[in-house]
Design a protein around this motif. Structure first.
Motif, PDB file in Angstrom:
ATOM      1  N   ASN A 333       0.837  -1.220   0.000  1.00 49.38           N
ATOM      2  CA  ASN A 333       0.000   0.000   0.000  1.00 49.38           C
ATOM      3  C   ASN A 333       0.861   1.256   0.000  1.00 49.38           C
ATOM      4  O   ASN A 333       0.612   2.195  -0.758  1.00 49.38           O
ATOM      5  N   ALA A 337       1.092   4.087  -2.905  1.00 48.37           N
ATOM      6  CA  ALA A 337       0.813   5.510  -2.651  1.00 48.37           C
ATOM      7  C   ALA A 337       1.993   6.374  -3.099  1.00 48.37           C
ATOM      8  O   ALA A 337       1.810   7.415  -3.734  1.00 48.37           O
ATOM      9  N   ASP A 365       5.548   6.007   5.694  1.00 49.46           N
ATOM     10  CA  ASP A 365       6.070   6.273   4.348  1.00 49.46           C
ATOM     11  C   ASP A 365       6.107   7.771   4.085  1.00 49.46           C
ATOM     12  O   ASP A 365       5.535   8.559   4.845  1.00 49.46           O
ATOM     13  N   PHE A 370      -2.983  10.184   3.913  1.00 48.84           N
ATOM     14  CA  PHE A 370      -4.404   9.918   3.661  1.00 48.84           C
ATOM     15  C   PHE A 370      -5.160  11.231   3.499  1.00 48.84           C
ATOM     16  O   PHE A 370      -5.122  12.062   4.403  1.00 48.84           O
ATOM     17  N   LEU A 378     -11.000   4.167   5.788  1.00 46.92           N
ATOM     18  CA  LEU A 378      -9.941   3.209   5.461  1.00 46.92           C
ATOM     19  C   LEU A 378     -10.303   1.763   5.765  1.00 46.92           C
ATOM     20  O   LEU A 378      -9.976   0.865   5.007  1.00 46.92           O
ATOM     21  N   THR A 384     -11.755   1.443  -1.664  1.00 47.98           N
ATOM     22  CA  THR A 384     -10.457   1.565  -2.333  1.00 47.98           C
ATOM     23  C   THR A 384     -10.447   2.830  -3.185  1.00 47.98           C
ATOM     24  O   THR A 384     -11.497   3.268  -3.656  1.00 47.98           O
ATOM     25  N   THR A 385      -9.259   3.402  -3.352  1.00 43.35           N
ATOM     26  CA  THR A 385      -9.160   4.560  -4.247  1.00 43.35           C
ATOM     27  C   THR A 385      -8.370   4.152  -5.491  1.00 43.35           C
ATOM     28  O   THR A 385      -8.014   4.991  -6.302  1.00 43.35           O
ATOM     29  N   LYS A 386      -8.091   2.835  -5.593  1.00 47.20           N
ATOM     30  CA  LYS A 386      -7.170   2.390  -6.645  1.00 47.20           C
ATOM     31  C   LYS A 386      -7.848   1.942  -7.942  1.00 47.20           C
ATOM     32  O   LYS A 386      -7.177   1.556  -8.874  1.00 47.20           O
ATOM     33  N   GLY A 391      -7.154  -2.300  -6.964  1.00 42.12           N
ATOM     34  CA  GLY A 391      -7.497  -2.424  -5.552  1.00 42.12           C
ATOM     35  C   GLY A 391      -8.742  -3.260  -5.324  1.00 42.12           C
ATOM     36  O   GLY A 391      -9.617  -3.342  -6.183  1.00 42.12           O
ATOM     37  N   THR A 392      -8.796  -3.889  -4.144  1.00 44.56           N
ATOM     38  CA  THR A 392      -9.995  -4.658  -3.772  1.00 44.56           C
ATOM     39  C   THR A 392     -10.705  -3.982  -2.597  1.00 44.56           C
ATOM     40  O   THR A 392     -11.867  -4.243  -2.341  1.00 44.56           O
ATOM     41  N   GLY A 393      -9.973  -3.139  -1.892  1.00 57.39           N
ATOM     42  CA  GLY A 393     -10.558  -2.496  -0.716  1.00 57.39           C
ATOM     43  C   GLY A 393     -10.732  -3.473   0.433  1.00 57.39           C
ATOM     44  O   GLY A 393     -11.533  -3.248   1.339  1.00 57.39           O
ATOM     45  N   GLY A 395      -7.714  -5.089   1.813  1.00 54.64           N
ATOM     46  CA  GLY A 395      -6.415  -5.263   2.477  1.00 54.64           C
ATOM     47  C   GLY A 395      -6.421  -4.828   3.934  1.00 54.64           C
ATOM     48  O   GLY A 395      -6.075  -5.614   4.818  1.00 54.64           O
ATOM     49  N   LEU A 396      -6.840  -3.597   4.184  1.00 56.33           N
ATOM     50  CA  LEU A 396      -6.772  -3.079   5.555  1.00 56.33           C
ATOM     51  C   LEU A 396      -7.807  -3.748   6.449  1.00 56.33           C
ATOM     52  O   LEU A 396      -7.549  -3.992   7.624  1.00 56.33           O
TER      53      LEU A 396
HETATM   54  P1  ADP Z   1      -6.696  -1.579  -1.581  1.00 51.37           P
HETATM   55  O1  ADP Z   1      -5.214  -1.584  -1.384  1.00 51.37           O
HETATM   56  O2  ADP Z   1      -7.181  -2.746  -2.341  1.00 51.37           O
HETATM   57  O3  ADP Z   1      -7.207  -0.291  -2.119  1.00 51.37           O
HETATM   58  P2  ADP Z   1      -6.752  -1.421   1.268  1.00 51.37           P
HETATM   59  O4  ADP Z   1      -7.835  -1.750   2.258  1.00 51.37           O
HETATM   60  O5  ADP Z   1      -5.446  -2.077   1.493  1.00 51.37           O
HETATM   61  O6  ADP Z   1      -7.353  -1.756  -0.147  1.00 51.37           O
HETATM   62  O7  ADP Z   1      -6.553   0.163   1.246  1.00 51.37           O
HETATM   63  C1  ADP Z   1      -7.667   1.017   1.169  1.00 51.37           C
HETATM   64  C2  ADP Z   1      -7.247   2.402   0.710  1.00 51.37           C
HETATM   65  O8  ADP Z   1      -6.457   3.006   1.714  1.00 51.37           O
HETATM   66  C3  ADP Z   1      -6.390   2.429  -0.520  1.00 51.37           C
HETATM   67  O9  ADP Z   1      -7.173   2.367  -1.704  1.00 51.37           O
HETATM   68  C4  ADP Z   1      -5.687   3.789  -0.382  1.00 51.37           C
HETATM   69  O10 ADP Z   1      -6.525   4.830  -0.821  1.00 51.37           O
HETATM   70  C5  ADP Z   1      -5.589   3.960   1.135  1.00 51.37           C
HETATM   71  N1  ADP Z   1      -4.212   3.688   1.632  1.00 51.37           N
HETATM   72  C6  ADP Z   1      -3.779   2.558   2.212  1.00 51.37           C
HETATM   73  N2  ADP Z   1      -2.482   2.679   2.585  1.00 51.37           N
HETATM   74  C7  ADP Z   1      -2.085   3.926   2.225  1.00 51.37           C
HETATM   75  C8  ADP Z   1      -0.861   4.678   2.350  1.00 51.37           C
HETATM   76  N3  ADP Z   1       0.231   4.176   2.920  1.00 51.37           N
HETATM   77  N4  ADP Z   1      -0.860   5.965   1.879  1.00 51.37           N
HETATM   78  C9  ADP Z   1      -1.961   6.520   1.320  1.00 51.37           C
HETATM   79  N5  ADP Z   1      -3.149   5.855   1.177  1.00 51.37           N
HETATM   80  C10 ADP Z   1      -3.215   4.587   1.612  1.00 51.37           C
END
Ligand code: ADP
Length: 438
Positions: A333, A337, A365, A370, A378, A384-386, A391-393, A395-396
């Protein structure tokens, strides 16, 4: 008061307002004393009877529903109007100080039973007939009876109009509520199906990866063995020292490259194995090293990862492979970013700290951090913003869940100096063990 799916209001207990009105009703005889300077026993009797009827109806209404409930409202509005007309008759007929309220009675009924427009009509009819009869019986001209009846008809009309509006608003609100519930259920189902499809896809990818790794591993093993053989052969040859050194160097580089590929294969094989381990006390140094090595395949040379773990850092309670998965996700992630922001040089710092009995691990990082609208969302599933390709949204969300399983927490914040900070915190070791066993 609750509202049935058909837009019908049903009361769950005796109606308190009706009971309160029943209690106050006999006390209104004080007004008689003020107006007539004596208690009007007939009017008091009527009020007591009316109060009794109201108490009964407050309890009875809770047992009724549908048509019986509507009929009850209609009957009760007629009975209430008759009681009021009786009070008027007892206190001076058309000359009673209470007679003017007869005009307003249908309106009051509409306010008391707003869900039932018919109640105002019934009350209006009773009041029109009642007041008309009183006027005629007390020797007044019929034109006066017609005038009274017309006024009552007018207020009945407004009462009915108000009730109809109320009923429509109630129906619209219930419809909106039902629609929202339906939509939420549909969204939930869609989310579950998407998560199921994704986990099936990931499981397939995992199986494929294990197969591919196996296929790569075998040729790699003999490439590695051949390289060693060539190195040994080279040493046995009597080549000029310059050519010898050069060849040795090439072979050594090639061998280290192959060893690196082997290590990656090994890591990936370990990572894709089914995970049934229980949490154990594990050293962060090994877990972080594994995660950083795996992430390096993705981060390539764009981002530099630095690890700072103090030597005496206590072990934490975790399932090593799951913790690697969490850290890998945080590192990827951060890499994404940084890459998206185009910031150079990209830097990630994995930093550990012992705070009393607790252990905290930070992944920081120097990316964009954010945005304010992203931070509160989050840990939402599928956020997800990807874009759908990258992205799958999940991960976190999954990371937080995996960590909670071993009693740790995952939080996110922006660093003051810019960039993102993810923070994993383990409680004191005994506490974490307690969480797990509990
Ligand atoms: P995904 O990676 O599939 O988008 P995650 O749940 O891992 O799903 O992350 C959700 C969102 O959190 C990401 O789409 C991104 O916008 C934001 N994000 C996660 N880690 C970071 C980071 N280190 N810096 C900026 N944005 C982040």
């Amino acid at each position: 008061m609750t509202v049935s799916p058909h837009g019908e209001a049903t009361r769950t207990g005796p109606d308190k307002t009706t009971l309160l009105f029943a209690a106050v009703l006999p006390l209104l005889s004080v007004l008689d004393v003020l107006i007539f300077s004596h208690v009007n026993l007939e009017a008091l009797g009527v009020r007591v009877l009316w109060a009794g009827e109201l108490v009964l109806s407050a309890f009875l209404v809770t047992r009724l529903s549908g048509w019986s409930r509507r009929l009850f409202f209609l009957a009760n509005s007629a009975i209430g109007s008759v009681f009021y007309l009786a009070v008027v008759a007892c206190t001076g007929d058309v000359d009673s100080p209470y007679v003017h309220m007869v005009m307003c009675l249908p309106l009051l009924v509409a306010i008391v039973y707003p869900e039932e427009a018919g109640a105002a009509i019934v009350s209006g009819v009773v009041c029109m007939l009642g007041i008309g009869t009183l006027v005629v019986l007390t020797g007044h001209p019929p034109a006066q009876a017609i005038a009274w009846a017309s006024l009552v008809a007018m207020t009945s009309f407004f009462g009915v109009a108000g009730s109809t509006q109320f009923r429509r608003a109630l129906e619209a609100r219930n419809e909106a509520r039902l629609e929202r519930t339906r939509r939420e259920a549909a969204e939930k189902l869609a989310g579950t199906l998407a998560a199921q499809a994704l986990s099936e896809r990931l499981a397939t990818v995992g199986r494929l990866t294990a197969g591919v790794m196996h296929e790569i591993n075998n040729p790699l093993a003999f490439v590695h063995a051949n390289l060693r053989f060539l190195q040994e052969e080279l040493r046995a040859q009597r080549l000029s020292s310059e050519a010898h050194v050069e060849l040795e160097q090439v072979l050594a580089e090639t061998r280290s490259g192959v060893e690196r590929v082997q290590q990656i294969v090994l890591d990936l094989k370990g990572f894709s194995r089914r995970d049934t381990e229980e949490s154990t006390a594990c050293a962060l140094t090994d877990v972080v090293a594994d995660a950083v090595r795996l992430a390096a395949v993705r981060l390539k040379h764009r981002v530099h990862v630095k690890v700072e773990l103090p030597p005496g850092l206590p072990p934490v309670l975790a399932t090593p492979r799951r913790l690697v998965q969490v850290l890998l996700n945080l590192l990827v992630n951060a890499g994404d970013a940084i890459e998206e922001s185009g910031r150079e040089p990209g830097q990630i710092l994995v930093r550990g700290e012992a705070r009393g009995q607790r252990v905290v691990l930070f992944v920081e990082d120097n990316g964009p951090g954010f945005p304010p609208e992203v931070l509160p969302r989050l840990f939402e599933t599928f956020f997800t913003t990807k874009g759908p390709e990258k992205g799958t949204g999940l991960g976190l969300v999954i990371s937080r869940e995996l960590l909670e399983h071993c009693g740790a927490t995952l939080t996110a914040e922006n660093r003051e100096e810019g960039g993102a900070r993810l923070r994993i915190e383990w409680p004191a070791h005994d506490q974490a063990a307690g969480t797990l066993s509990g």
